[in-house]
Enzyme design. Structure first.
Site, mmCIF file in Angstrom:
data_model
loop_
_atom_site.group_PDB
_atom_site.id
_atom_site.type_symbol
_atom_site.label_atom_id
_atom_site.label_comp_id
_atom_site.label_asym_id
_atom_site.label_seq_id
_atom_site.Cartn_x
_atom_site.Cartn_y
_atom_site.Cartn_z
ATOM 1 N N MET A 1 -0.666 -22.971 30.262
ATOM 2 C CA MET A 1 -1.114 -23.723 29.078
ATOM 3 C C MET A 1 -1.240 -25.214 29.379
ATOM 4 O O MET A 1 -0.866 -26.062 28.566
ATOM 5 C CB MET A 1 -0.138 -23.493 27.902
ATOM 6 C CG MET A 1 -0.129 -22.049 27.442
ATOM 7 S SD MET A 1 1.091 -21.682 26.177
ATOM 8 C CE MET A 1 2.551 -21.376 27.140
ATOM 9 N N ASP B 1 -2.330 -9.334 21.640
ATOM 10 C CA ASP B 1 -2.616 -10.762 21.634
ATOM 11 C C ASP B 1 -4.014 -11.063 22.162
ATOM 12 O O ASP B 1 -4.647 -10.220 22.793
ATOM 13 C CB ASP B 1 -1.623 -11.496 22.548
ATOM 14 C CG ASP B 1 -0.309 -11.736 21.853
ATOM 15 O OD1 ASP B 1 -0.255 -11.611 20.626
ATOM 16 O OD2 ASP B 1 0.658 -12.059 22.565
ATOM 17 N N LYS C 1 -5.202 -15.731 17.308
ATOM 18 C CA LYS C 1 -6.226 -16.624 16.793
ATOM 19 C C LYS C 1 -7.599 -16.019 17.057
ATOM 20 O O LYS C 1 -7.882 -15.559 18.140
ATOM 21 C CB LYS C 1 -6.106 -17.942 17.557
ATOM 22 C CG LYS C 1 -6.402 -19.147 16.704
ATOM 23 C CD LYS C 1 -6.303 -20.406 17.525
ATOM 24 C CE LYS C 1 -4.888 -20.708 17.968
ATOM 25 N NZ LYS C 1 -4.731 -22.027 18.545
HETATM 26 N N1 SAH Z 1 3.122 -14.152 29.023
HETATM 27 C C1 SAH Z 1 1.971 -14.688 29.752
HETATM 28 C C2 SAH Z 1 1.785 -16.149 29.472
HETATM 29 C C3 SAH Z 1 1.463 -16.449 28.025
HETATM 30 S S1 SAH Z 1 1.171 -18.149 27.742
HETATM 31 C C4 SAH Z 1 2.154 -14.394 31.242
HETATM 32 O O1 SAH Z 1 3.252 -14.007 31.662
HETATM 33 O O2 SAH Z 1 1.198 -14.550 31.987
HETATM 34 C C5 SAH Z 1 -0.580 -18.219 27.842
HETATM 35 C C6 SAH Z 1 -1.009 -18.914 29.114
HETATM 36 O O3 SAH Z 1 -0.863 -18.039 30.211
HETATM 37 C C7 SAH Z 1 -2.451 -19.343 29.160
HETATM 38 O O4 SAH Z 1 -2.668 -20.542 28.467
HETATM 39 C C8 SAH Z 1 -2.652 -19.506 30.640
HETATM 40 O O5 SAH Z 1 -2.043 -20.679 31.107
HETATM 41 C C9 SAH Z 1 -1.836 -18.334 31.166
HETATM 42 N N2 SAH Z 1 -2.651 -17.141 31.390
HETATM 43 C C10 SAH Z 1 -2.464 -15.931 30.859
HETATM 44 N N3 SAH Z 1 -3.368 -15.054 31.315
HETATM 45 C C11 SAH Z 1 -4.156 -15.738 32.166
HETATM 46 C C12 SAH Z 1 -5.269 -15.391 32.992
HETATM 47 N N4 SAH Z 1 -5.778 -14.155 33.023
HETATM 48 N N5 SAH Z 1 -5.818 -16.357 33.747
HETATM 49 C C13 SAH Z 1 -5.333 -17.602 33.754
HETATM 50 N N6 SAH Z 1 -4.288 -17.985 32.991
HETATM 51 C C14 SAH Z 1 -3.703 -17.069 32.219
#
Ligand code: SAH
Length: 283
Positions: A186, A50, A71
């Site tokens: 998000m 992803d 994307k």
């Molecule tokens: N499965 C992921 C979340 C996916 S949804 C998890 O458990 O972390 C995607 C969202 O995750 C992003 O829009 C943001 O809000 C958050 N996110 C994921 N990686 C991030 C990072 N390195 N720093 C800040 N936010 C992050």
């Protein structure tokens, strides 16, 4: 394969042809991969990853084909169903398939949907959890997601639904009342709406908020603000997603625990951000 990366100590599971392992890559820093993730990266024929998976993590699978599912370059994101069916297809070709997702695959990551499709098509799977951004990302900013003097519960919410709309189905008054600390994934797109919902539901506009972008990577940025000033401060700082928004007094602990800002030999941080005195040594 690099022998220095041999995992010692136990019989590590083998990624067999025709299987799909659905794996969390953590929030960014490759050091936050699990050993199961490394074991998987080293065996995969193909890694379907992803947008949030850091390039440096793919370097751990030099033998594999790296296929991007997300994307990029303004193209619409691959449809969830297409991704799931691509996984089924690769498995049926007898590939050893690693589906790599940012953070934890089962936390706002649609991992459950992909796993369900695979199982429904008779493809065997393994799930490898990862460190979720809403926990590990905050830890890298020096914010404990629970802290005894602050919260006995934490609520993880998503700032928008599948179509990108603000989450109308969330009961913000209930969340505002019920949880001392709220961690929003998000949330940047609808930050104005979310913060005003929380204030309207009774949270003080002076309540601390932290926004951590690209957490755990070299580009990590942290903004400390409040519910009332958040929108303006985000715009001024020019912060961009991906971001974790943390609402609650645990954010204040960063004044003590911002470990990334620490230097060897610095003076003791004699601050008491929660005004509770020092933690009891024995408690
Ligand atoms: N499965 C992921 C979340 C996916 S949804 C998890 O458990 O972390 C995607 C969202 O995750 C992003 O829009 C943001 O809000 C958050 N996110 C994921 N990686 C991030 C990072 N390195 N720093 C800040 N936010 C992050």
């Amino acid at each position: 394969m690099n022998d220095s990366l041999t995992l010692p100590g136990q019989d590590w599971p083998q990624l067999q042809p025709g299987w799909v392992w659905l794996c969390g890559a953590g929030p960014g820093d490759p050091g936050l991969l699990t050993l199961h993730a490394v074991n998987a990266l080293r065996q995969a024929d193909v890694v379907i990853y992803d947008a949030l998976v850091q390039e440096a993590i793919l370097d751990w699978a030099p033998q594999a084909v790296h296929e991007y599912a997300g994307k990029r370059g303004g193209k619409p994101s691959a449809k969830q169903r297409d991704i799931s069916l691509r996984l089924v297809d690769l498995a049926r070709q007898g590939k050893k398939v690693l589906r790599l997702k940012g953070g934890d695959p089962f936390v706002f990551g649609r991992g459950g949907e992909e796993a369900q499709t695979l199982v429904q098509h008779g493809v065997p799977i393994r799930i490898i959890p990862g460190i979720s951004a809403g926990i590990g990302g905050l830890a890298y900013a020096g914010i404990p997601v629970t802290h005894r003097d602050v919260n006995q519960s934490v609520t993880f919410v998503t700032g928008h639904d599948q179509s990108g709309n603000a989450t109308g189905s969330l009961d913000w008054p209930a969340i505002a009342r019920g949880s001392q600390v709220i961690v929003i994934y998000m949330g940047m797109k609808h930050i104005a709406r979310i913060t005003s919902e929380l204030v309207a539901a009774g949270r003080p506009s002076s309540e601390p908020v932290a926004i951590v972008t690209t957490a755990t990577t070299a580009e990590q940025r942290v903004l400390e603000t409040t519910l009332g000033t958040c929108v303006e401060d985000v715009a001024m700082a020019g912060l961009e997603p991906p971001a974790i928004i943390c609402v609650g007094r645990s954010v204040l602990m960063r004044q003590v625990l911002d470990w990334q800002g620490m230097a060897a030999g610095e003076a003791p941080r004699d601050v008491d951000p929660l005004g509770r005195g020092r933690p009891a040594e024995s408690a």
